[in-house]
Design an enzyme around this catalytic site. Structure first.
Site, PDB file in Angstrom:
ATOM      1  N   HIS A 191     -31.863 -43.358  24.895  1.00  0.00           N
ATOM      2  CA  HIS A 191     -32.784 -43.429  23.239  1.00  0.00           C
ATOM      3  C   HIS A 191     -33.452 -44.590  23.302  1.00  0.00           C
ATOM      4  O   HIS A 191     -32.178 -45.822  22.493  1.00  0.00           O
ATOM      5  CB  HIS A 191     -31.510 -43.127  22.500  1.00  0.00           C
ATOM      6  CG  HIS A 191     -30.068 -43.859  23.352  1.00  0.00           C
ATOM      7  ND1 HIS A 191     -29.707 -44.862  23.803  1.00  0.00           N
ATOM      8  CD2 HIS A 191     -28.514 -42.698  22.865  1.00  0.00           C
ATOM      9  CE1 HIS A 191     -28.481 -44.736  24.063  1.00  0.00           C
ATOM     10  NE2 HIS A 191     -27.374 -43.785  23.046  1.00  0.00           N
TER      11      HIS A 191
ATOM     12  N   HIS B  84     -25.514 -34.700  20.265  1.00  0.00           N
ATOM     13  CA  HIS B  84     -24.348 -33.703  20.447  1.00  0.00           C
ATOM     14  C   HIS B  84     -24.114 -32.745  19.566  1.00  0.00           C
ATOM     15  O   HIS B  84     -24.245 -32.492  18.527  1.00  0.00           O
ATOM     16  CB  HIS B  84     -23.687 -35.344  19.824  1.00  0.00           C
ATOM     17  CG  HIS B  84     -24.247 -36.522  20.672  1.00  0.00           C
ATOM     18  ND1 HIS B  84     -23.504 -36.895  21.724  1.00  0.00           N
ATOM     19  CD2 HIS B  84     -25.179 -37.631  20.806  1.00  0.00           C
ATOM     20  CE1 HIS B  84     -23.543 -37.832  22.288  1.00  0.00           C
ATOM     21  NE2 HIS B  84     -24.859 -38.545  21.968  1.00  0.00           N
TER      22      HIS B  84
ATOM     23  N   LYS C 263     -23.605 -38.356  32.734  1.00  0.00           N
ATOM     24  CA  LYS C 263     -23.684 -39.499  31.447  1.00  0.00           C
ATOM     25  C   LYS C 263     -22.986 -40.664  31.568  1.00  0.00           C
ATOM     26  O   LYS C 263     -21.530 -40.794  32.095  1.00  0.00           O
ATOM     27  CB  LYS C 263     -23.117 -38.889  30.694  1.00  0.00           C
ATOM     28  CG  LYS C 263     -23.098 -39.565  29.009  1.00  0.00           C
ATOM     29  CD  LYS C 263     -24.860 -40.370  28.833  1.00  0.00           C
ATOM     30  CE  LYS C 263     -25.157 -41.532  27.980  1.00  0.00           C
ATOM     31  NZ  LYS C 263     -25.525 -40.585  26.359  1.00  0.00           N
TER      32      LYS C 263
ATOM     33  N   ASP D 180     -31.075 -37.385  20.267  1.00  0.00           N
ATOM     34  CA  ASP D 180     -29.661 -38.358  19.603  1.00  0.00           C
ATOM     35  C   ASP D 180     -28.843 -37.615  18.222  1.00  0.00           C
ATOM     36  O   ASP D 180     -27.985 -38.332  18.136  1.00  0.00           O
ATOM     37  CB  ASP D 180     -29.814 -39.564  19.962  1.00  0.00           C
ATOM     38  CG  ASP D 180     -28.057 -40.164  19.983  1.00  0.00           C
ATOM     39  OD1 ASP D 180     -27.248 -39.250  20.455  1.00  0.00           O
ATOM     40  OD2 ASP D 180     -27.817 -41.352  19.769  1.00  0.00           O
TER      41      ASP D 180
ATOM     42  N   ARG E 103     -20.896 -31.644  19.883  1.00  0.00           N
ATOM     43  CA  ARG E 103     -19.075 -32.208  19.236  1.00  0.00           C
ATOM     44  C   ARG E 103     -18.517 -30.391  19.429  1.00  0.00           C
ATOM     45  O   ARG E 103     -19.162 -29.480  20.638  1.00  0.00           O
ATOM     46  CB  ARG E 103     -18.872 -31.630  17.340  1.00  0.00           C
ATOM     47  CG  ARG E 103     -19.523 -32.425  17.408  1.00  0.00           C
ATOM     48  CD  ARG E 103     -19.338 -34.064  17.782  1.00  0.00           C
ATOM     49  NE  ARG E 103     -20.124 -35.945  17.316  1.00  0.00           N
ATOM     50  CZ  ARG E 103     -20.249 -36.451  17.440  1.00  0.00           C
ATOM     51  NH1 ARG E 103     -20.836 -36.975  19.160  1.00  0.00           N
ATOM     52  NH2 ARG E 103     -21.393 -37.563  17.174  1.00  0.00           N
TER      53      ARG E 103
ATOM     54  N   HIS F  59     -26.353 -44.505  29.033  1.00  0.00           N
ATOM     55  CA  HIS F  59     -26.343 -45.129  27.173  1.00  0.00           C
ATOM     56  C   HIS F  59     -26.008 -46.851  27.788  1.00  0.00           C
ATOM     57  O   HIS F  59     -25.292 -47.347  28.330  1.00  0.00           O
ATOM     58  CB  HIS F  59     -25.244 -44.835  27.033  1.00  0.00           C
ATOM     59  CG  HIS F  59     -25.048 -45.417  25.211  1.00  0.00           C
ATOM     60  ND1 HIS F  59     -25.001 -45.330  24.072  1.00  0.00           N
ATOM     61  CD2 HIS F  59     -24.659 -46.817  24.726  1.00  0.00           C
ATOM     62  CE1 HIS F  59     -25.391 -46.183  23.242  1.00  0.00           C
ATOM     63  NE2 HIS F  59     -24.850 -47.170  23.564  1.00  0.00           N
TER      64      HIS F  59
ATOM     65  N   ALA G  70     -20.570 -44.846  14.344  1.00  0.00           N
ATOM     66  CA  ALA G  70     -22.556 -44.761  14.692  1.00  0.00           C
ATOM     67  C   ALA G  70     -22.472 -43.432  14.743  1.00  0.00           C
ATOM     68  O   ALA G  70     -22.296 -42.785  15.709  1.00  0.00           O
ATOM     69  CB  ALA G  70     -22.422 -45.121  16.021  1.00  0.00           C
TER      70      ALA G  70
ATOM     71  N   HIS H  16     -31.534 -34.842  24.730  1.00  0.00           N
ATOM     72  CA  HIS H  16     -30.359 -35.870  24.608  1.00  0.00           C
ATOM     73  C   HIS H  16     -30.257 -35.044  22.886  1.00  0.00           C
ATOM     74  O   HIS H  16     -30.348 -35.390  21.663  1.00  0.00           O
ATOM     75  CB  HIS H  16     -30.459 -37.335  24.382  1.00  0.00           C
ATOM     76  CG  HIS H  16     -29.496 -37.986  23.876  1.00  0.00           C
ATOM     77  ND1 HIS H  16     -29.115 -39.522  24.855  1.00  0.00           N
ATOM     78  CD2 HIS H  16     -28.492 -37.395  23.404  1.00  0.00           C
ATOM     79  CE1 HIS H  16     -28.430 -39.887  24.511  1.00  0.00           C
ATOM     80  NE2 HIS H  16     -27.296 -39.092  23.591  1.00  0.00           N
TER      81      HIS H  16
HETATM   82  N1  LIG Z   1     -26.419 -42.757  19.023  1.00  0.00           N
HETATM   83  C1  LIG Z   1     -24.915 -42.529  18.335  1.00  0.00           C
HETATM   84  O1  LIG Z   1     -24.671 -43.695  17.721  1.00  0.00           O
HETATM   85  N2  LIG Z   1     -23.816 -42.141  18.688  1.00  0.00           N
HETATM   86  C2  LIG Z   1     -23.325 -41.358  19.598  1.00  0.00           C
HETATM   87  C3  LIG Z   1     -22.787 -41.692  20.689  1.00  0.00           C
HETATM   88  C4  LIG Z   1     -24.008 -41.898  21.740  1.00  0.00           C
HETATM   89  O2  LIG Z   1     -25.473 -41.429  21.912  1.00  0.00           O
HETATM   90  O3  LIG Z   1     -24.514 -43.317  21.729  1.00  0.00           O
HETATM   91  C5  LIG Z   1     -22.011 -39.963  19.002  1.00  0.00           C
HETATM   92  O4  LIG Z   1     -21.649 -38.982  20.030  1.00  0.00           O
HETATM   93  O5  LIG Z   1     -21.807 -40.236  17.829  1.00  0.00           O
HETATM   94 ZN   LIG Z   2     -26.382 -40.785  22.196  1.00  0.00          ZN
HETATM   95 ZN   LIG Z   3     -25.821 -42.943  23.108  1.00  0.00          ZN
END
Ligand SMILES: NC(=O)N[C@@H](CC(=O)O)C(=O)O
Ligand SMILES: [Zn+2]
Ligand SMILES: [Zn+2]
Length: 345
Positions: free
Chosen positions: A174, A15, A99, A247, A17, A136, A263, A13
């Site tokens: 998560h 991100h 997702k 995450d 970008r 999620h 977040a 998991h």
């Molecule tokens: N985990 C997070 O707080 N943020 C994640 C999105 C997610 O996984 O929910 C994000 O893309 O910034």
């Molecule tokens: Zn995430």
């Molecule tokens: Zn998430």
């Protein structure tokens, strides 16, 4: 023990970008992990196989020369996703999950699902072809306490979903509560969960230590200590249902240090080291390899990695900031130390 050598891990998991930010963060992941499940919450979101394949090419193009890394792509589920798109995704061999973001639940989730019933054709196709649903799992109702949103999701959505689609492979992403850990442990083998390093290392006090700490804010939000202990027990239990998913979610410093900070925590700079710390504190370093390197590929039906990594007991300092394109981000543990260090390959 001063050196730990084990099978190279994967991140289930992540991100990454896009654009300049992708360029900045990708090497942190590729140094440690052979593969990662790459989240599709870009703007606009990755809703088709064609978009996923194009994103995959951009990731590979951003990889520094000499680094080997395989991005495992995902689609962003929408109310109107067609079964044909699912079959296309599966046939591509490059898309490994779909997702589910409940609309409005987290960063870039505005185009997310408003009602799971609307997704029945896509979910049936996924169940049929074995493409996992990555969830999620938080309700978005404003009247539900933010600390209860995961627990409430289980009864309102997760159980009914699995009743309608008993053969669907589901990754409860998560997980942050004892409730989720118990739900997954008791579910059939087609249900698994990822656990982040930060939810293993911190409880919700970390958001308010001496003042408000925006860099410790993520979704699902950190929970009470009893929940952290339940996650740690699940991660170190040896159960094949639990595996590593950082995450890691980069956001620019100014977007976190704001009146309405977004977040997400950035942990990719020291991901495997953070997990080693958590497992060591639980007296379970011997369980790290299976959690980090075996259970994920086994669930996704992919081969385990054959190369190895080594961690050395060596204290090092995390930088105050890390480049994020033309901006910077504040990584987890900024300006403080970590007790384990990944050795260069
Ligand atoms: N985990 C997070 O707080 N943020 C994640 C999105 C997610 O996984 O929910 C994000 O893309 O910034
Ligand atoms: Zn995430
Ligand atoms: Zn998430």
């Amino acid at each position: 023990m001063t050196t730990l050598t084990f099978t190279r891990p994967d991140d289930w998991h992540l991100h990454l970008r896009d654009g300049a930010a992708l360029q900045s963060v990708l090497p942190d992941t590729a140094r440690q992990f052979a593969r990662a499940i790459v989240m599709p919450n870009l703007r606009p979101p990755v809703t088709t196989t064609a978009l996923a394949l194009a994103y995959r090419e951009r990731i590979l193009a951003a990889l520094p020369a000499g680094m080997v890394f395989e991005p495992l792509m995902t689609l962003y589920l929408t109310d109107n996703m067609r079964a044909e798109e699912i079959l296309l995704a599966k046939a591509s061999g490059a898309v490994h999950g779909v997702k589910l973001y409940p609309a409005g639940a987290t960063t870039n989730s505005d185009s997310g699902v408003t009602s799971l019933e609307k997704c029945a054709p896509a979910l049936a196709a996924m169940e049929q072809c074995g493409l996992p649903l990555l969830v999620h799992a938080e309700v978005t109702d404003a009247d539900v306490d933010v600390f209860d949103r995961e627990k409430v999701f289980i009864d309102r959505h997760m159980r009914p979903l699995l009743q309608r689609h008993p053969g669907l492979k589901v990754v409860f992403e998560h997980i942050t509560t004892r409730d989720a850990a118990e739900f997954v442990a008791a579910a059939p083998t087609n249900v698994a969960a990822t656990i982040t390093a930060h939810h293993l290392l911190m409880n919700r006090n970390a958001m308010f230590a001496g003042g408000i700490r925006p860099h410790h804010y993520c979704l699902p939000v950190l929970k009470r200590e009893e929940h952290r202990l339940a996650l740690l027990a699940a991660a170190t239990s040896g159960s094949a249902k639990f595996f590593l998913g950082t995450d890691s979610a980069p956001h620019a410093k100014h977007a976190k240090e704001a009146a309405c900070g977004c977040a997400g925590m950035y942990t990719a700079h020291a991901a495997i080291e953070f997990y080693a710390e958590a497992f060591e504190a639980a007296g379970a370093l011997d369980k790290l390899e299976a959690f980090a390197s075996f259970h994920g590929p086994d669930f996704y039906g992919l081969p385990r990695n054959t190369s190895q990594v080594s961690l050395k007991r060596e204290t090092w300092s995390v930088p105050d900031e890390i480049a994020l394109g033309a901006e910077t981000l504040v990584p987890l543990r900024a300006g403080q130390t970590i007790a384990w260090k990944l050795q260069a390959a």
